[in-house]
Design a protein around this motif. Structure first.
Motif, PDB file in Angstrom:
ATOM      1  N   THR A 119       0.832  -1.206   0.000  1.00 57.29           N
ATOM      2  CA  THR A 119       0.000   0.000   0.000  1.00 57.29           C
ATOM      3  C   THR A 119       0.866   1.255   0.000  1.00 57.29           C
ATOM      4  O   THR A 119       0.613   2.204  -0.750  1.00 57.29           O
ATOM      5  CB  THR A 119      -0.924   0.016   1.241  1.00 57.29           C
ATOM      6  OG1 THR A 119      -1.766  -1.132   1.220  1.00 57.29           O
ATOM      7  CG2 THR A 119      -1.808   1.252   1.264  1.00 57.29           C
ATOM      8  N   ALA A 120       1.891   1.262   0.839  1.00 60.90           N
ATOM      9  CA  ALA A 120       2.776   2.425   0.928  1.00 60.90           C
ATOM     10  C   ALA A 120       3.514   2.661  -0.386  1.00 60.90           C
ATOM     11  O   ALA A 120       3.664   3.806  -0.832  1.00 60.90           O
ATOM     12  CB  ALA A 120       3.776   2.238   2.071  1.00 60.90           C
ATOM     13  N   HIS A 160      -2.977   5.687   8.383  1.00 64.89           N
ATOM     14  CA  HIS A 160      -2.907   4.464   7.587  1.00 64.89           C
ATOM     15  C   HIS A 160      -4.016   4.426   6.536  1.00 64.89           C
ATOM     16  O   HIS A 160      -3.799   3.962   5.415  1.00 64.89           O
ATOM     17  CB  HIS A 160      -2.976   3.240   8.492  1.00 64.89           C
ATOM     18  CG  HIS A 160      -1.708   2.998   9.267  1.00 64.89           C
ATOM     19  ND1 HIS A 160      -0.652   2.274   8.756  1.00 64.89           N
ATOM     20  CD2 HIS A 160      -1.321   3.422  10.502  1.00 64.89           C
ATOM     21  CE1 HIS A 160       0.329   2.241   9.641  1.00 64.89           C
ATOM     22  NE2 HIS A 160      -0.047   2.933  10.708  1.00 64.89           N
ATOM     23  N   PHE A 161      -5.193   4.928   6.898  1.00 64.66           N
ATOM     24  CA  PHE A 161      -6.300   4.940   5.944  1.00 64.66           C
ATOM     25  C   PHE A 161      -6.004   5.865   4.767  1.00 64.66           C
ATOM     26  O   PHE A 161      -6.277   5.519   3.614  1.00 64.66           O
ATOM     27  CB  PHE A 161      -7.595   5.371   6.624  1.00 64.66           C
ATOM     28  CG  PHE A 161      -8.748   5.498   5.660  1.00 64.66           C
ATOM     29  CD1 PHE A 161      -9.444   4.379   5.247  1.00 64.66           C
ATOM     30  CD2 PHE A 161      -9.113   6.735   5.139  1.00 64.66           C
ATOM     31  CE1 PHE A 161     -10.493   4.483   4.333  1.00 64.66           C
ATOM     32  CE2 PHE A 161     -10.146   6.851   4.234  1.00 64.66           C
ATOM     33  CZ  PHE A 161     -10.841   5.727   3.826  1.00 64.66           C
ATOM     34  N   ASN A 165      -5.956   5.158   0.840  1.00 65.27           N
ATOM     35  CA  ASN A 165      -6.766   5.964  -0.070  1.00 65.27           C
ATOM     36  C   ASN A 165      -5.929   6.490  -1.241  1.00 65.27           C
ATOM     37  O   ASN A 165      -6.408   6.597  -2.372  1.00 65.27           O
ATOM     38  CB  ASN A 165      -7.395   7.135   0.692  1.00 65.27           C
ATOM     39  CG  ASN A 165      -8.382   7.911  -0.145  1.00 65.27           C
ATOM     40  OD1 ASN A 165      -9.314   7.339  -0.716  1.00 65.27           O
ATOM     41  ND2 ASN A 165      -8.200   9.212  -0.229  1.00 65.27           N
ATOM     42  N   ALA A 166      -4.658   6.799  -0.958  1.00 66.30           N
ATOM     43  CA  ALA A 166      -3.784   7.359  -1.991  1.00 66.30           C
ATOM     44  C   ALA A 166      -3.391   6.338  -3.048  1.00 66.30           C
ATOM     45  O   ALA A 166      -2.860   6.707  -4.093  1.00 66.30           O
ATOM     46  CB  ALA A 166      -2.525   7.951  -1.350  1.00 66.30           C
ATOM     47  N   THR A 167      -3.668   5.043  -2.806  1.00 68.68           N
ATOM     48  CA  THR A 167      -3.368   4.033  -3.824  1.00 68.68           C
ATOM     49  C   THR A 167      -4.347   4.098  -4.982  1.00 68.68           C
ATOM     50  O   THR A 167      -4.048   3.644  -6.090  1.00 68.68           O
ATOM     51  CB  THR A 167      -3.412   2.606  -3.248  1.00 68.68           C
ATOM     52  OG1 THR A 167      -4.773   2.271  -2.898  1.00 68.68           O
ATOM     53  CG2 THR A 167      -2.508   2.456  -2.039  1.00 68.68           C
ATOM     54  N   PHE A 172      -7.831  -2.041  -1.210  1.00 62.87           N
ATOM     55  CA  PHE A 172      -7.022  -1.631  -0.059  1.00 62.87           C
ATOM     56  C   PHE A 172      -7.856  -0.744   0.863  1.00 62.87           C
ATOM     57  O   PHE A 172      -7.829  -0.894   2.089  1.00 62.87           O
ATOM     58  CB  PHE A 172      -5.786  -0.849  -0.517  1.00 62.87           C
ATOM     59  CG  PHE A 172      -4.696  -1.697  -1.107  1.00 62.87           C
ATOM     60  CD1 PHE A 172      -4.125  -2.736  -0.391  1.00 62.87           C
ATOM     61  CD2 PHE A 172      -4.225  -1.459  -2.385  1.00 62.87           C
ATOM     62  CE1 PHE A 172      -3.116  -3.517  -0.924  1.00 62.87           C
ATOM     63  CE2 PHE A 172      -3.210  -2.230  -2.940  1.00 62.87           C
ATOM     64  CZ  PHE A 172      -2.659  -3.257  -2.208  1.00 62.87           C
ATOM     65  N   ILE A 173      -8.570   0.193   0.264  1.00 62.68           N
ATOM     66  CA  ILE A 173      -9.377   1.138   1.045  1.00 62.68           C
ATOM     67  C   ILE A 173     -10.452   0.400   1.832  1.00 62.68           C
ATOM     68  O   ILE A 173     -10.666   0.659   3.021  1.00 62.68           O
ATOM     69  CB  ILE A 173     -10.020   2.188   0.107  1.00 62.68           C
ATOM     70  CG1 ILE A 173      -8.935   2.994  -0.611  1.00 62.68           C
ATOM     71  CG2 ILE A 173     -10.939   3.122   0.883  1.00 62.68           C
ATOM     72  CD1 ILE A 173      -9.438   3.835  -1.767  1.00 62.68           C
ATOM     73  N   GLU A 174     -11.129  -0.555   1.188  1.00 65.30           N
ATOM     74  CA  GLU A 174     -12.209  -1.290   1.841  1.00 65.30           C
ATOM     75  C   GLU A 174     -11.698  -2.130   3.015  1.00 65.30           C
ATOM     76  O   GLU A 174     -12.336  -2.196   4.064  1.00 65.30           O
ATOM     77  CB  GLU A 174     -12.922  -2.192   0.829  1.00 65.30           C
ATOM     78  CG  GLU A 174     -13.855  -1.435  -0.110  1.00 65.30           C
ATOM     79  CD  GLU A 174     -14.530  -2.346  -1.126  1.00 65.30           C
ATOM     80  OE1 GLU A 174     -14.378  -3.581  -1.000  1.00 65.30           O
ATOM     81  OE2 GLU A 174     -15.190  -1.831  -2.024  1.00 65.30           O
ATOM     82  N   ILE A 175     -10.540  -2.783   2.829  1.00 59.53           N
ATOM     83  CA  ILE A 175     -10.020  -3.644   3.905  1.00 59.53           C
ATOM     84  C   ILE A 175      -9.625  -2.808   5.115  1.00 59.53           C
ATOM     85  O   ILE A 175      -9.995  -3.130   6.257  1.00 59.53           O
ATOM     86  CB  ILE A 175      -8.824  -4.476   3.407  1.00 59.53           C
ATOM     87  CG1 ILE A 175      -9.303  -5.522   2.394  1.00 59.53           C
ATOM     88  CG2 ILE A 175      -8.113  -5.168   4.570  1.00 59.53           C
ATOM     89  CD1 ILE A 175      -8.194  -6.297   1.723  1.00 59.53           C
ATOM     90  N   ILE A 176      -8.878  -1.720   4.893  1.00 57.50           N
ATOM     91  CA  ILE A 176      -8.470  -0.877   6.017  1.00 57.50           C
ATOM     92  C   ILE A 176      -9.686  -0.251   6.683  1.00 57.50           C
ATOM     93  O   ILE A 176      -9.784  -0.184   7.919  1.00 57.50           O
ATOM     94  CB  ILE A 176      -7.490   0.219   5.546  1.00 57.50           C
ATOM     95  CG1 ILE A 176      -6.202  -0.405   4.989  1.00 57.50           C
ATOM     96  CG2 ILE A 176      -7.151   1.168   6.689  1.00 57.50           C
ATOM     97  CD1 ILE A 176      -5.421  -1.227   5.990  1.00 57.50           C
ATOM     98  N   SER A 177     -10.642   0.203   5.879  1.00 57.22           N
ATOM     99  CA  SER A 177     -11.856   0.806   6.421  1.00 57.22           C
ATOM    100  C   SER A 177     -12.651  -0.213   7.228  1.00 57.22           C
ATOM    101  O   SER A 177     -13.188   0.096   8.293  1.00 57.22           O
ATOM    102  CB  SER A 177     -12.706   1.374   5.281  1.00 57.22           C
ATOM    103  OG  SER A 177     -13.886   1.957   5.783  1.00 57.22           O
ATOM    104  N   HIS A 178     -12.738  -1.444   6.731  1.00 62.36           N
ATOM    105  CA  HIS A 178     -13.476  -2.509   7.423  1.00 62.36           C
ATOM    106  C   HIS A 178     -12.861  -2.813   8.788  1.00 62.36           C
ATOM    107  O   HIS A 178     -13.568  -2.962   9.786  1.00 62.36           O
ATOM    108  CB  HIS A 178     -13.480  -3.765   6.563  1.00 62.36           C
ATOM    109  CG  HIS A 178     -14.076  -4.964   7.243  1.00 62.36           C
ATOM    110  ND1 HIS A 178     -15.430  -5.143   7.381  1.00 62.36           N
ATOM    111  CD2 HIS A 178     -13.493  -6.043   7.830  1.00 62.36           C
ATOM    112  CE1 HIS A 178     -15.666  -6.281   8.030  1.00 62.36           C
ATOM    113  NE2 HIS A 178     -14.502  -6.841   8.309  1.00 62.36           N
ATOM    114  N   LEU A 179     -11.549  -2.877   8.833  1.00 64.33           N
ATOM    115  CA  LEU A 179     -10.868  -3.180  10.096  1.00 64.33           C
ATOM    116  C   LEU A 179     -11.005  -2.030  11.085  1.00 64.33           C
ATOM    117  O   LEU A 179     -11.073  -2.234  12.290  1.00 64.33           O
ATOM    118  CB  LEU A 179      -9.396  -3.494   9.840  1.00 64.33           C
ATOM    119  CG  LEU A 179      -9.110  -4.803   9.100  1.00 64.33           C
ATOM    120  CD1 LEU A 179      -7.649  -4.893   8.746  1.00 64.33           C
ATOM    121  CD2 LEU A 179      -9.534  -5.993   9.946  1.00 64.33           C
TER     122      LEU A 179
END
Length: 265
Positions: A119-120, A160-161, A165-167, A172-179
């Motif tokens: 992601t980074a 981290h979100f 988002n910048a990707t 990626f956004i959905e997984i981080i947001s879900h967690l």
């Protein structure tokens, strides 16, 4: 007399903080979300997008690549690019509410190391100036709250979100947001206390690690961004692992102390 040409409503004014390809991605994504282009329907041709958006063919192709990476469209060679069905919500079988023990957190950190390292790197390659500012603002909020002794979990998650988002990749956004904030170990456990580490020193190190990630993303250094994120999350895992070992050792000593002496029988 000077004649001022009236721009077409389809022509979007350029935002200096966004790349041209990201603007095209945003425009097409909006058309998909509001139903102007429905799942199964074909996108306008490259030439039509070039005309309505006022961009080059190279920009259009980059935008289509990003939309493909985000899982919004697929290109069928010789036919065109079509909108895909939206993925149903709730398909991620990770329940943040069940992440409560050190063992759970260690397992989650292993997942995050593989996920957020990439992601980074993608954020460094794709981020816009506007997205970089959002990452910076999350870091500043972390710093301000640290100085005031306030909550740092919220700004930590936001940091981290915003990288996810910048990707430009919605998965990626959905997984981080879900967690959610559950991805931050100290939300679940006092990891500083468990590691016998003064809270201020612990958070200062976290902040320095965040700054390393930000600086790599800011200068668009994909490899350095990956390395900085991996270092940050690996350090988090090692701090938690040491805390787990210390807790298990203390528990074992306590059980041994309470065990009945055979000579007393």
């Amino acid at each position: 007399m000077e004649v001022t040409e009236t721009p077409s409503p389809l022509m979007r004014p350029r935002k200096k903080t966004q790349s041209l390809s990201q603007e095209v991605v945003s425009a097409i994504s909006e058309m998909i979300s509001n139903g102007s282009i429905k799942p199964g329907e074909k996108l306008p041709t490259e030439s039509e997008i070039m005309l309505t958006q006022g961009v080059s063919r190279t920009v259009v192709r980059e935008a289509i690549s990003r939309l493909q990476a985000a899982g919004l469209v697929e290109t069928r060679h010789g036919i065109g690019t079509f909108v895909l069905e939206a993925q149903k919500a709730g398909n991620i079988n990770i329940d943040p509410a069940t992440i409560t023990t050190m063992k759970d957190l260690l397992a989650l950190l292993e997942l995050r190391i593989s996920l957020e390292t990439e992601t980074a790197g993608l954020a460094a390659a794709r981020r816009t100036d506007e997205q970089l500012l959002e990452i910076r603002q999350a870091l500043d909020a972390f710093h301000d709250n640290l100085q005031k002794g306030s909550d740092t979990v919220g700004p930590d998650f936001r940091f981290h979100f915003q990288i996810a988002n910048a990707t430009g990749n919605r998965y990626f956004i959905e997984i981080i947001s879900h967690l959610g904030v559950g991805v931050i170990p100290r939300k679940r456990l006092n990891t500083a206390e468990l590691a016998r580490d003064p809270q201020a020193s612990y958070l200062d190190r976290v902040q320095r690690e965040h700054e390393d990630i930000y600086e790599a993303i800011a200068r668009r250094d994909t490899e350095a961004a990956r390395a900085a994120m991996r270092n940050h999350l690996t350090n988090s895992r090692e701090r938690l692992r040491r805390a787990q070992e210390a807790a298990e050792s203390a528990a074992g000593a306590q059980r041994q102390h309470k065990a009945p002496d055979a000579s007393d029988n």
